[in-house]
Motif scaffolding. Structure first.
Motif, PDB file in Angstrom:
ATOM      1  N   ASN A 405      90.936   2.907 -10.245  1.00 27.21           N
ATOM      2  CA  ASN A 405      91.118   2.394 -11.596  1.00 27.21           C
ATOM      3  C   ASN A 405      91.618   3.481 -12.548  1.00 27.21           C
ATOM      4  OD1 ASN A 405      89.760   1.966 -14.467  1.00 27.21           O
ATOM      5  ND2 ASN A 405      90.118  -0.072 -13.574  1.00 27.21           N
ATOM      6  N   GLN A 406      91.126   4.706 -12.359  1.00 30.83           N
ATOM      7  CA  GLN A 406      91.471   5.799 -13.260  1.00 30.83           C
ATOM      8  C   GLN A 406      92.612   6.670 -12.731  1.00 30.83           C
ATOM      9  OE1 GLN A 406      89.749   6.605 -16.473  1.00 30.83           O
ATOM     10  NE2 GLN A 406      89.605   4.402 -15.998  1.00 30.83           N
ATOM     11  N   HIS A 407      93.189   6.283 -11.579  1.00 36.61           N
ATOM     12  CA  HIS A 407      94.251   7.073 -10.949  1.00 36.61           C
ATOM     13  C   HIS A 407      93.770   8.470 -10.559  1.00 36.61           C
ATOM     14  CE1 HIS A 407      97.033   3.893 -12.052  1.00 36.61           C
ATOM     15  NE2 HIS A 407      96.620   3.981 -13.296  1.00 36.61           N
ATOM     16  N   TRP A 408      92.529   8.549 -10.183  1.00 36.58           N
ATOM     17  CA  TRP A 408      92.000   9.784  -9.620  1.00 36.58           C
ATOM     18  C   TRP A 408      92.143   9.729  -8.101  1.00 36.58           C
ATOM     19  CZ3 TRP A 408      86.767   9.275 -12.698  1.00 36.58           C
ATOM     20  CH2 TRP A 408      87.030   9.477 -14.059  1.00 36.58           C
ATOM     21  N   GLN A 409      91.797  10.810  -7.458  1.00 39.10           N
ATOM     22  CA  GLN A 409      91.878  10.850  -6.008  1.00 39.10           C
ATOM     23  C   GLN A 409      90.589  11.435  -5.438  1.00 39.10           C
ATOM     24  OE1 GLN A 409      95.475  12.277  -4.320  1.00 39.10           O
ATOM     25  NE2 GLN A 409      94.588  12.759  -2.352  1.00 39.10           N
ATOM     26  N   VAL A 410      89.996  10.738  -4.481  1.00 38.44           N
ATOM     27  CA  VAL A 410      88.792  11.213  -3.810  1.00 38.44           C
ATOM     28  C   VAL A 410      89.159  11.541  -2.367  1.00 38.44           C
ATOM     29  CG1 VAL A 410      88.104   8.829  -3.292  1.00 38.44           C
ATOM     30  CG2 VAL A 410      86.425  10.674  -3.137  1.00 38.44           C
ATOM     31  N   THR A 411      88.708  12.691  -1.903  1.00 38.04           N
ATOM     32  CA  THR A 411      89.054  13.196  -0.577  1.00 38.04           C
ATOM     33  C   THR A 411      87.783  13.550   0.168  1.00 38.04           C
ATOM     34  OG1 THR A 411      91.089  14.132  -1.488  1.00 38.04           O
ATOM     35  CG2 THR A 411      90.417  14.902   0.683  1.00 38.04           C
ATOM     36  N   LEU A 412      87.690  13.094   1.407  1.00 35.50           N
ATOM     37  CA  LEU A 412      86.541  13.370   2.269  1.00 35.50           C
ATOM     38  C   LEU A 412      86.958  14.327   3.374  1.00 35.50           C
ATOM     39  CD1 LEU A 412      83.762  12.948   3.599  1.00 35.50           C
ATOM     40  CD2 LEU A 412      84.659  10.820   4.588  1.00 35.50           C
ATOM     41  N   ALA A 413      86.145  15.358   3.599  1.00 38.11           N
ATOM     42  CA  ALA A 413      86.400  16.317   4.671  1.00 38.11           C
ATOM     43  C   ALA A 413      85.084  16.701   5.325  1.00 38.11           C
ATOM     44  CB  ALA A 413      87.106  17.563   4.127  1.00 38.11           C
ATOM     45  N   SER A 414      85.149  17.035   6.602  1.00 39.86           N
ATOM     46  CA  SER A 414      83.969  17.480   7.341  1.00 39.86           C
ATOM     47  C   SER A 414      83.901  19.004   7.339  1.00 39.86           C
ATOM     48  CB  SER A 414      84.031  16.976   8.800  1.00 39.86           C
ATOM     49  OG  SER A 414      84.002  15.573   8.841  1.00 39.86           O
ATOM     50  N   ARG A 415      82.698  19.513   7.171  1.00 41.52           N
ATOM     51  CA  ARG A 415      82.500  20.956   7.226  1.00 41.52           C
ATOM     52  C   ARG A 415      82.340  21.378   8.688  1.00 41.52           C
ATOM     53  NH1 ARG A 415      78.256  22.937   5.720  1.00 41.52           N
ATOM     54  NH2 ARG A 415      79.007  24.860   4.773  1.00 41.52           N
ATOM     55  N   PRO A 416      82.954  22.509   9.089  1.00 42.37           N
ATOM     56  CA  PRO A 416      82.834  22.950  10.485  1.00 42.37           C
ATOM     57  C   PRO A 416      81.392  23.169  10.917  1.00 42.37           C
ATOM     58  CG  PRO A 416      84.598  24.129   9.362  1.00 42.37           C
ATOM     59  CD  PRO A 416      83.861  23.360   8.302  1.00 42.37           C
ATOM     60  N   SER A 417      80.549  23.614   9.996  1.00 47.61           N
ATOM     61  CA  SER A 417      79.162  23.903  10.352  1.00 47.61           C
ATOM     62  C   SER A 417      78.240  22.708  10.144  1.00 47.61           C
ATOM     63  CB  SER A 417      78.654  25.088   9.523  1.00 47.61           C
ATOM     64  OG  SER A 417      78.779  24.819   8.130  1.00 47.61           O
ATOM     65  N   GLY A 418      78.805  21.546   9.789  1.00 48.07           N
ATOM     66  CA  GLY A 418      77.995  20.358   9.573  1.00 48.07           C
ATOM     67  C   GLY A 418      77.962  19.955   8.116  1.00 48.07           C
ATOM     68  N   GLY A 419      77.919  18.653   7.882  1.00 51.60           N
ATOM     69  CA  GLY A 419      77.898  18.160   6.516  1.00 51.60           C
ATOM     70  C   GLY A 419      79.264  17.682   6.070  1.00 51.60           C
ATOM     71  N   CYS A 420      79.342  17.322   4.800  1.00 47.17           N
ATOM     72  CA  CYS A 420      80.568  16.753   4.237  1.00 47.17           C
ATOM     73  C   CYS A 420      80.910  17.429   2.926  1.00 47.17           C
ATOM     74  CB  CYS A 420      80.412  15.241   3.998  1.00 47.17           C
ATOM     75  SG  CYS A 420      80.091  14.301   5.490  1.00 47.17           S
ATOM     76  N   CYS A 421      82.142  17.218   2.550  1.00 46.98           N
ATOM     77  CA  CYS A 421      82.604  17.677   1.239  1.00 46.98           C
ATOM     78  C   CYS A 421      83.476  16.581   0.637  1.00 46.98           C
ATOM     79  CB  CYS A 421      83.391  18.976   1.355  1.00 46.98           C
ATOM     80  SG  CYS A 421      84.042  19.571  -0.236  1.00 46.98           S
ATOM     81  N   PHE A 422      83.023  16.021  -0.481  1.00 51.74           N
ATOM     82  CA  PHE A 422      83.800  15.035  -1.218  1.00 51.74           C
ATOM     83  C   PHE A 422      84.454  15.745  -2.397  1.00 51.74           C
ATOM     84  CE2 PHE A 422      80.772  12.428   1.021  1.00 51.74           C
ATOM     85  CZ  PHE A 422      81.498  11.302   1.371  1.00 51.74           C
ATOM     86  N   THR A 423      85.765  15.643  -2.486  1.00 53.25           N
ATOM     87  CA  THR A 423      86.521  16.285  -3.545  1.00 53.25           C
ATOM     88  C   THR A 423      87.177  15.220  -4.404  1.00 53.25           C
ATOM     89  OG1 THR A 423      86.982  18.186  -2.119  1.00 53.25           O
ATOM     90  CG2 THR A 423      88.357  17.918  -4.075  1.00 53.25           C
TER      91      THR A 423
END
Length: 452
Positions: A405-423
């Motif tokens: 809706n706001q023309h933003w961008q969300v990106t999901l990535a996996s961390r090599p040591s475990g876990g996630c990173c949402f940007t």
């Protein structure tokens, strides 16, 4: 392998195949007919010529009496008329005869005890057959090419109403209540019936969307009053002097849950009102202000779980710092849902919020998300770990809807040591992609899934 073609291509292919079959049948029929007729005429012609030769009164100088290209032999003849050994085994009647590589038509007859043979060279007939084959082949190829050309022209005309109808159905204005009726533009045929069906389906879809909008708006509006009562009651209880620490903690937990529910209701109501358009500006705030508010809200439950909570701000190289403001309720909902998701799926380690000029990231050392499930995580009612009983799987779907809706961008990535990173990058276009890629490359993250 299943090869899929468009409807227009399939019409052309069927038209070409049908024409190829018809032209092939006619070509084979022409060749077979010519061959049969030629054989029949040859039998009549050879029989007549042999009868004419035998009807001559004198048999002197028979070699000059056959037609050009024909040879006459008799079993008691002399010189060139004498019958050779290879002719003596021929049966009476019409047949083909070969001398070496040369082919002849042979007509054999017996008068009394004498045998006569008339041969005709087939080279002239073979030449005519090759010419006929060439003409038939050229006609066959031209027929197929013409069929393909006509098929394309006819398919374009036949498919024009269908293509126009498909374009009208794809147009997003068809979901509006004032959208024109489709069936009125088409004849009373199959395409018109399809347009009428689309009108009925789109009508039901508009009604469903209208009911959903009203339901979301009504529920969100009606929930505000009890939530306000809960928030006010929590404030009054917190000022109650005889409240022990355990009860005070429970009241604070209720107050926090009420605030989160109020935020969620506000977000749902705002999205329902926009109907896919950009949300109204409303209250605006900077990224750091929203991060500080949520850090104050989430620090205690995160640290009570034994996790390290980190909030840090950094600027990317070659990018001047700017004090931008954003839609506060929507930005608060996005960051809050990502923090809630990280808190829910992290049992040990840390949760880190990193801010930069035009976005932020929420990183955790939790259980992570399998690669095959990462793309589906932004769909409604999809959860990372089904074993955990809390949550309905709506948080990331809500994040995706707000970002779109706001023309933003969300990106999901996996961390090599475990876990996630949402940007989340709070800008449009290629700059958003570049910002997300820069942060992920710096963190050494893999398996990027981008949803905007």
């Amino acid at each position: 392998m299943d090869i899929k073609h468009s409807l227009k291509q399939r019409i052309v292919i069927v038209f070409a195949l049908m024409s190829t079959l018809v032209a092939g049948v006619f070509a084979v029929g022409i060749i077979a007919t010519v061959h049969v007729v030629e054989k029949r005429l040859t039998i009549i012609s050879l029989g007549g010529n042999l009868h004419r030769i035998l009807a001559q009164d004198s048999i002197d100088d028979w070699r000059h009496r056959p037609e050009k290209g024909e040879l006459f032999y008799a079993d008691d003849g002399v010189g060139d008329v004498a019958m050779s050994d290879d002719l003596k085994g021929l049966q009476p009647g019409f047949q083909e005869f070969y001398r070496g590589k040369r082919a002849y038509y042979a007509m054999v007859t017996t008068v009394g005890e004498r045998r006569y043979v008339l041969l005709r060279d087939q080279r002239k007939f073979e030449k005519r057959e090759r010419i006929l084959f060439g003409v038939v082949l050229i006609g066959f190829v031209l027929s197929v090419l013409l069929a393909i050309l006509l098929g394309r022209l006819l398919a374009s005309r036949v498919m024009a109403p269908v293509s126009r109808l498909a374009g009208q159905v794809r147009h997003r204005d068809q979901l509006l209540e004032l959208a024109p009726v489709l069936a009125g533009d088409y004849a009373d045929d199959e395409v018109g019936a399809l347009a009428k069906s689309f009108d009925e389906t789109l009508g039901r879809l508009r009604e469903a969307l209208g009911r959903e909008k009203l339901f979301t708006s009504d529920v969100s509006h009606e929930l505000r009053t009890p939530l306000m009562v809960l928030a006010t009651s929590c404030e009054l209880l917190m000022d109650y002097p005889q409240l022990d620490e355990r009860s005070r903690a429970q009241v604070q937990r209720i107050s926090k849950a009420t605030a989160g529910m109020n935020q969620l209701v506000e977000t749902f109501l705002l999205l329902a009102r926009t109907e896919g358009r950009n949300a109204p500006q409303g209250q605006r705030a900077g990224l750091e202000q929203i991060a500080d508010e949520l850090a104050e809200t989430w620090r205690r439950p995160i640290e009570e779980k034994g996790l390290t909570f980190i909030v840090q701000a950094e600027s990317r190289p070659h990018r001047a710092h700017s004090q931008k403001t954003y839609n506060a309720p929507l930005l608060r909902s996005v960051m809050g849902n990502l923090l809630r998701n990280a808190w829910h799926y992290t049992d040990q380690g840390f949760i880190r919020v990193t801010l930069w000029d035009d976005g932020f990231s929420v990183e955790d050392s939790g259980i992570g998300i399998p690669l095959e499930k990462q793309q589906a995580m932004f769909q409604p009612f999809v959860r990372g770990d089904e074993q955990r009983g809390e949550g309905l799987g709506l948080g990331l779907s809500l994040v995706q809807r707000i970002c779109a809706n706001q023309h933003w961008q969300v990106t999901l990535a996996s961390r090599p040591s475990g876990g996630c990173c949402f940007t989340v990058t709070l800008q449009e276009g290629e700059l958003a992609v570049g910002a997300a890629c820069f942060l992920l490359e710096e963190a050494g993250l893999v398996a990027i899934v981008s949803v905007s």
